[in-house]
Design a protein around this motif. Structure first.
Motif, PDB file in Angstrom:
ATOM      1  N   UNK A 179       0.898  -1.349  -0.119  1.00  0.00           N
ATOM      2  CA  UNK A 179      -0.072  -0.114   0.114  1.00  0.00           C
ATOM      3  C   UNK A 179       1.184   1.223   0.050  1.00  0.00           C
ATOM      4  N   UNK A 180       0.224   2.418  -0.353  1.00  0.00           N
ATOM      5  CA  UNK A 180       0.890   3.604  -0.206  1.00  0.00           C
ATOM      6  C   UNK A 180       1.686   3.964   1.216  1.00  0.00           C
ATOM      7  N   UNK A 181       0.949   3.357   2.081  1.00  0.00           N
ATOM      8  CA  UNK A 181       1.499   3.630   3.492  1.00  0.00           C
ATOM      9  C   UNK A 181       2.814   2.865   3.858  1.00  0.00           C
ATOM     10  N   UNK A 182       3.228   1.998   3.080  1.00  0.00           N
ATOM     11  CA  UNK A 182       4.204   1.280   3.193  1.00  0.00           C
ATOM     12  C   UNK A 182       5.469   1.866   2.405  1.00  0.00           C
ATOM     13  N   UNK A 183       5.082   3.089   1.455  1.00  0.00           N
ATOM     14  CA  UNK A 183       6.432   3.701   0.865  1.00  0.00           C
ATOM     15  C   UNK A 183       7.251   4.347   1.911  1.00  0.00           C
ATOM     16  N   UNK A 184       8.408   4.598   1.901  1.00  0.00           N
ATOM     17  CA  UNK A 184       9.365   5.267   2.908  1.00  0.00           C
ATOM     18  C   UNK A 184       8.951   6.751   2.509  1.00  0.00           C
ATOM     19  N   UNK A 185       9.377   7.674   3.502  1.00  0.00           N
ATOM     20  CA  UNK A 185       9.115   8.941   3.528  1.00  0.00           C
ATOM     21  C   UNK A 185       9.504   9.578   2.424  1.00  0.00           C
ATOM     22  N   UNK A 186      10.704   9.340   1.937  1.00  0.00           N
ATOM     23  CA  UNK A 186      11.485   9.753   0.701  1.00  0.00           C
ATOM     24  C   UNK A 186      11.384   9.202  -0.625  1.00  0.00           C
ATOM     25  N   UNK A 187      10.106   8.226  -0.665  1.00  0.00           N
ATOM     26  CA  UNK A 187      10.079   7.520  -2.089  1.00  0.00           C
ATOM     27  C   UNK A 187       9.407   8.457  -2.950  1.00  0.00           C
ATOM     28  N   UNK A 188       9.020   9.796  -2.854  1.00  0.00           N
ATOM     29  CA  UNK A 188       8.353  10.586  -3.835  1.00  0.00           C
ATOM     30  C   UNK A 188       8.906  11.722  -3.883  1.00  0.00           C
ATOM     31  N   UNK A 189       8.833  12.447  -5.143  1.00  0.00           N
ATOM     32  CA  UNK A 189       9.658  13.784  -5.521  1.00  0.00           C
ATOM     33  C   UNK A 189       8.899  14.205  -6.686  1.00  0.00           C
ATOM     34  N   UNK A 190       8.594  15.677  -6.730  1.00  0.00           N
ATOM     35  CA  UNK A 190       7.938  15.933  -8.041  1.00  0.00           C
ATOM     36  C   UNK A 190       8.681  15.541  -9.231  1.00  0.00           C
ATOM     37  N   UNK A 191       8.114  14.723 -10.185  1.00  0.00           N
ATOM     38  CA  UNK A 191       8.773  14.481 -11.306  1.00  0.00           C
ATOM     39  C   UNK A 191       7.664  14.811 -12.415  1.00  0.00           C
ATOM     40  N   UNK A 192       8.209  14.925 -13.799  1.00  0.00           N
ATOM     41  CA  UNK A 192       7.342  15.471 -14.912  1.00  0.00           C
ATOM     42  C   UNK A 192       6.709  13.868 -15.323  1.00  0.00           C
ATOM     43  N   UNK A 193       5.925  14.166 -16.226  1.00  0.00           N
ATOM     44  CA  UNK A 193       5.231  12.940 -17.043  1.00  0.00           C
ATOM     45  C   UNK A 193       6.221  11.942 -17.756  1.00  0.00           C
ATOM     46  N   UNK A 194       7.291  12.569 -18.494  1.00  0.00           N
ATOM     47  CA  UNK A 194       8.285  11.816 -18.912  1.00  0.00           C
ATOM     48  C   UNK A 194       9.075  10.897 -18.062  1.00  0.00           C
ATOM     49  N   UNK A 195       9.558  11.377 -16.871  1.00  0.00           N
ATOM     50  CA  UNK A 195       9.974  10.533 -15.656  1.00  0.00           C
ATOM     51  C   UNK A 195       9.225   9.464 -15.164  1.00  0.00           C
ATOM     52  N   UNK A 196       8.012   9.981 -15.028  1.00  0.00           N
ATOM     53  CA  UNK A 196       6.945   8.665 -14.724  1.00  0.00           C
ATOM     54  C   UNK A 196       6.911   7.702 -15.596  1.00  0.00           C
ATOM     55  N   UNK A 197       6.772   8.090 -16.873  1.00  0.00           N
ATOM     56  CA  UNK A 197       6.683   7.143 -17.858  1.00  0.00           C
ATOM     57  C   UNK A 197       8.006   6.203 -18.023  1.00  0.00           C
ATOM     58  N   UNK A 198       9.109   6.729 -17.728  1.00  0.00           N
ATOM     59  CA  UNK A 198      10.233   5.811 -17.835  1.00  0.00           C
ATOM     60  C   UNK A 198      10.155   4.872 -16.827  1.00  0.00           C
ATOM     61  N   UNK A 199       9.564   5.350 -15.494  1.00  0.00           N
ATOM     62  CA  UNK A 199       9.546   4.429 -14.157  1.00  0.00           C
ATOM     63  C   UNK A 199       8.566   3.382 -14.437  1.00  0.00           C
ATOM     64  N   UNK A 200       7.469   3.843 -15.319  1.00  0.00           N
ATOM     65  CA  UNK A 200       6.349   2.736 -15.562  1.00  0.00           C
ATOM     66  C   UNK A 200       6.881   1.805 -16.456  1.00  0.00           C
TER      67      UNK A 200
END
Length: 77
Positions: free
Chosen positions: A50-71
């Motif tokens: 779940x999202x609650x399992x993510x560590x505190x520093x697992x998110x950072x503002x990223x653009x659509x292309x970056x999230x596309x790379x991750x996906x």
């Protein structure tokens, strides 16, 4: 540090440099993004319950292309 950040965030670094940002500003703008992006790309968060399992520093503002790379990386796993 600049080379390790660029290895993960080449597109972002090149874009900032193209806009005329100094290396220092470019590094400051992309350092944490590269850390978070590398963790996502390496699959560190592939099997979280779940999202609650993510560590505190697992998110950072990223653009659509970056999230596309991750996906894309996630789909290849």
């Amino acid at each position: 540090h600049c080379l390790s950040v660029r290895a993960v965030c080449q597109r972002e670094i090149d874009c900032d440099r193209g806009k005329g940002y100094s290396w220092k500003i470019t590094l400051l703008r992309n350092y944490w993004k590269s850390k978070v992006k590398q963790e996502w790309l390496s699959g560190k968060y592939s099997n979280i319950p779940s999202q609650n399992s993510l560590p505190e520093k697992s998110m950072y503002p990223m653009d659509v292309d970056t999230w596309g790379e991750i996906l894309e990386a996630e789909l290849e796993r």
